[in-house]
Design a protein around this motif. Structure first.
Motif, mmCIF file in Angstrom:
data_model
loop_
_atom_site.group_PDB
_atom_site.id
_atom_site.type_symbol
_atom_site.label_atom_id
_atom_site.label_comp_id
_atom_site.label_asym_id
_atom_site.label_seq_id
_atom_site.Cartn_x
_atom_site.Cartn_y
_atom_site.Cartn_z
ATOM 1 N N ALA A 94 65.642 55.925 62.302
ATOM 2 C CA ALA A 94 66.919 56.244 61.652
ATOM 3 C C ALA A 94 67.890 56.900 62.630
ATOM 4 C CB ALA A 94 66.680 57.152 60.449
ATOM 5 N N GLY A 141 70.782 58.458 57.283
ATOM 6 C CA GLY A 141 70.626 58.788 55.869
ATOM 7 C C GLY A 141 70.269 57.566 55.030
ATOM 8 N N ILE A 142 70.086 57.813 53.735
ATOM 9 C CA ILE A 142 69.609 56.751 52.847
ATOM 10 C C ILE A 142 70.757 56.230 51.998
ATOM 11 C CG2 ILE A 142 68.018 56.262 50.950
ATOM 12 C CD1 ILE A 142 66.534 58.891 52.129
ATOM 13 N N ALA A 177 69.085 51.383 49.504
ATOM 14 C CA ALA A 177 67.766 51.707 50.066
ATOM 15 C C ALA A 177 67.031 52.683 49.151
ATOM 16 C CB ALA A 177 67.921 52.298 51.461
ATOM 17 N N PHE A 204 60.655 45.769 51.385
ATOM 18 C CA PHE A 204 62.056 46.174 51.474
ATOM 19 C C PHE A 204 62.284 46.802 52.852
ATOM 20 C CE2 PHE A 204 65.331 49.398 51.548
ATOM 21 C CZ PHE A 204 66.423 48.649 51.146
ATOM 22 N N THR A 258 65.595 47.417 56.001
ATOM 23 C CA THR A 258 66.958 47.161 56.468
ATOM 24 C C THR A 258 66.940 46.985 57.990
ATOM 25 O OG1 THR A 258 67.295 49.544 56.605
ATOM 26 C CG2 THR A 258 68.089 48.461 54.618
ATOM 27 N N LYS A 259 65.717 46.936 58.559
ATOM 28 C CA LYS A 259 65.601 46.809 60.018
ATOM 29 C C LYS A 259 65.388 45.359 60.398
ATOM 30 C CE LYS A 259 63.362 51.238 59.776
ATOM 31 N NZ LYS A 259 62.097 51.953 59.801
ATOM 32 N N GLY A 278 61.759 45.044 60.912
ATOM 33 C CA GLY A 278 60.923 45.834 59.985
ATOM 34 C C GLY A 278 60.034 44.949 59.138
ATOM 35 N N MET A 279 58.947 45.546 58.649
ATOM 36 C CA MET A 279 58.046 44.830 57.755
ATOM 37 C C MET A 279 58.285 45.267 56.316
ATOM 38 S SD MET A 279 54.372 43.603 58.149
ATOM 39 C CE MET A 279 53.454 45.097 57.863
ATOM 40 N N GLY A 280 58.814 46.480 56.165
ATOM 41 C CA GLY A 280 59.055 47.000 54.810
ATOM 42 C C GLY A 280 57.789 47.390 54.075
ATOM 43 N N GLY A 285 55.730 50.129 55.256
ATOM 44 C CA GLY A 285 55.361 51.514 55.549
ATOM 45 C C GLY A 285 55.464 52.441 54.348
ATOM 46 N N LEU A 286 56.631 52.456 53.721
ATOM 47 C CA LEU A 286 56.820 53.395 52.614
ATOM 48 C C LEU A 286 56.082 52.947 51.364
ATOM 49 C CD1 LEU A 286 60.540 54.506 53.001
ATOM 50 C CD2 LEU A 286 58.474 55.849 53.373
ATOM 51 N N ALA A 289 68.024 62.335 56.578
ATOM 52 C CA ALA A 289 67.211 62.315 55.361
ATOM 53 C C ALA A 289 65.990 63.212 55.508
ATOM 54 C CB ALA A 289 66.761 60.892 55.068
HETATM 55 P P1 ADP Z 1 60.262 49.472 57.664
HETATM 56 O O1 ADP Z 1 60.221 50.710 58.481
HETATM 57 O O2 ADP Z 1 59.403 48.357 58.197
HETATM 58 O O3 ADP Z 1 61.654 48.999 57.324
HETATM 59 P P2 ADP Z 1 59.524 51.168 55.450
HETATM 60 O O4 ADP Z 1 58.853 50.832 54.142
HETATM 61 O O5 ADP Z 1 58.883 52.239 56.245
HETATM 62 O O6 ADP Z 1 59.570 49.816 56.251
HETATM 63 O O7 ADP Z 1 61.031 51.566 55.170
HETATM 64 C C1 ADP Z 1 61.820 50.795 54.275
HETATM 65 C C2 ADP Z 1 63.284 51.091 54.456
HETATM 66 O O8 ADP Z 1 63.582 52.402 53.994
HETATM 67 C C3 ADP Z 1 63.786 51.075 55.882
HETATM 68 O O9 ADP Z 1 64.045 49.771 56.341
HETATM 69 C C4 ADP Z 1 65.043 51.921 55.785
HETATM 70 O O10 ADP Z 1 66.121 51.175 55.278
HETATM 71 C C5 ADP Z 1 64.675 52.943 54.717
HETATM 72 N N1 ADP Z 1 64.254 54.215 55.362
HETATM 73 C C6 ADP Z 1 63.002 54.621 55.597
HETATM 74 N N2 ADP Z 1 62.975 55.821 56.201
HETATM 75 C C7 ADP Z 1 64.258 56.203 56.358
HETATM 76 C C8 ADP Z 1 64.920 57.350 56.933
HETATM 77 N N3 ADP Z 1 64.211 58.355 57.473
HETATM 78 N N4 ADP Z 1 66.254 57.376 56.885
HETATM 79 C C9 ADP Z 1 66.977 56.374 56.349
HETATM 80 N N5 ADP Z 1 66.429 55.274 55.811
HETATM 81 C C10 ADP Z 1 65.096 55.166 55.805
#
Ligand code: ADP
Length: 358
Positions: free
Chosen positions: A264, A297-298, A302, A311, A313-314, A317-319, A321-322, A346
């Motif tokens: 971020a 920020g978020i 997102a 999901f 925005t990278k 990215g694989m989406g 992690g979270l 964030a």
């Molecule tokens: P990835 O890192 O592969 O995109 P994640 O599931 O870890 O997958 O994250 C999903 C999305 O959440 C990110 O692509 C980003 O848009 C948003 N996000 C995660 N962490 C943050 C952060 N610290 N600040 C802002 N946006 C975040």
């Protein structure tokens, strides 16, 4: 009785089978004639037979039931000897002064298989995501390992030169050897941490020292942050109570959050490139870990979809992690939450219980 899908076995008060329905015949493999008059223990695994006879005997004497009316999961045995999981609901009826037991039995083989499949999938996902995190960190790791390797090479060449020009200068060679030893330990340490992190282990919820968990990931996160020109701070309160956790999984969650924080801040000015981890007692039974970044920020979009699988925005990215972190924290009876900071960036927070959930 024969119209029912569930198996029914009726015994007298001494545990002898009096009747069973067609579903029971299909489930256990004994014909109705074969089953009639047999002890109910023929339907049990060998190690439970003796327990059962004692149990029937005690029940006849005391009338105190442990299982009647409750229902419970057990193992059963087919005629061919195979053991399989069942749910048994047992009730007692008295008719004309005669006591009988009615067992309603459901085969749980398919349920158990589905349960195991889900568990395996969950573990596989966690491993996959851990490998992705490591993949993302690999460049920084390679750089980090290169440094001690280069130092080792330098000390070795210096030693060669000393030996060639002034072979009696044992002290200088000793010093160089000492440095070589320290540097190779440093490289070995990094590799050992990496290896233990990518090797999948079993899931173990047990009282765990959160400080030890953080200490383990600290060097990995520091390497990653340094490689991205980000200052990183760890602030862990002293005397924290133990949490009930699987060490590897919580490490995975924290590394994920730190990694996201670093991502971020990719386009941030140098003065904002700061990542913080704070760990402290939040409530009498919860420890809280905040991962604070000063990045973009978020966004609202997102915020709504953050925990959904895929999901992102990278661009690369694989989406996952979270989504995985969320499910790990939930399986620890904890809460993963996030908010935007007033000063930008964030904060992601993990609340973890210090007591096992019932
Ligand atoms: P990835 O890192 O592969 O995109 P994640 O599931 O870890 O997958 O994250 C999903 C999305 O959440 C990110 O692509 C980003 O848009 C948003 N996000 C995660 N962490 C943050 C952060 N610290 N600040 C802002 N946006 C975040």
């Amino acid at each position: 009785m024969d119209a029912l899908i569930e198996a029914i076995v009726i015994t007298n008060d001494r545990g002898k089978i009096e009747r069973c329905n067609k579903a029971a015949v299909g489930m256990f493999g004994y014909s109705q004639e074969e089953a009639m008059g047999q002890d109910i223990s023929i339907l049990m695994p060998p190690n439970e037979e003796a327990k059962h006879s004692n149990y029937v005997e005690r029940y006849r004497r005391t009338r105190k039931a442990r299982i009647i009316g409750i229902g419970r999961e057990l193992n059963a045995r087919r005629k061919d000897g195979t053991i399989f999981p069942i749910h048994l609901a047992l009730s007692e009826i008295t008719y004309n002064g005669t006591v009988r037991f009615i067992g309603l039995i459901r085969d749980l083989t398919d349920d158990k298989k589905a349960e195991e499949r889900t568990l395996r999938l969950h573990t596989d996902m966690i491993t996959a995501s851990r490998l992705t995190t490591m993949g993302e960190m690999a460049a920084a790791m390679a750089h980090e390992i290169n440094q001690p390797l280069a130092a080792i090479a330098n000390y070795a060449s210096a030693s060669e030169r000393i030996l060639a020009s002034r072979p009696d200068d044992i002290e200088d060679i000793k010093t160089a050897l000492h440095h070589i030893k320290t540097q190779s330990h440093r490289a070995g340490d990094i590799i050992r941490k990496l290896r233990s992190f990518v090797t999948p282990g079993s899931v173990d919820l047990e009282p765990t020292d959160i400080k030890a968990i953080i200490d383990e990931i600290k060097p990995l996160a520091e390497v990653d942050a340094n490689a991205n020109n980000i200052a990183i701070y760890f602030d862990v309160s002293t005397n924290l109570p133990k949490i009930v956790a699987d060490q590897m999984q919580i490490q995975q969650v924290l590394l994920n959050l730190l990694r996201n924080g670093i991502d971020a801040m990719h386009d941030c000015n140098p003065e904002h490139r700061r990542l913080e981890l704070h760990c402290y007692i939040a409530t009498p039974h919860n420890i809280r870990i905040d991962v604070i970044d000063h990045g973009h920020g978020i966004t609202e979009e997102a915020g709504k979809n953050m925990f959904l699988p895929f999901f992102t925005t990278k661009t690369s990215g694989m989406g996952m992690g979270l989504a995985i972190s969320h499910s790990i924290v939930k399986s620890h009876s904890g809460v993963l939450s996030f908010s935007n900071n007033l000063s930008g960036g964030a904060t992601f927070s993990v609340m973890l219980p210090t007591k096992m959930a019932n």
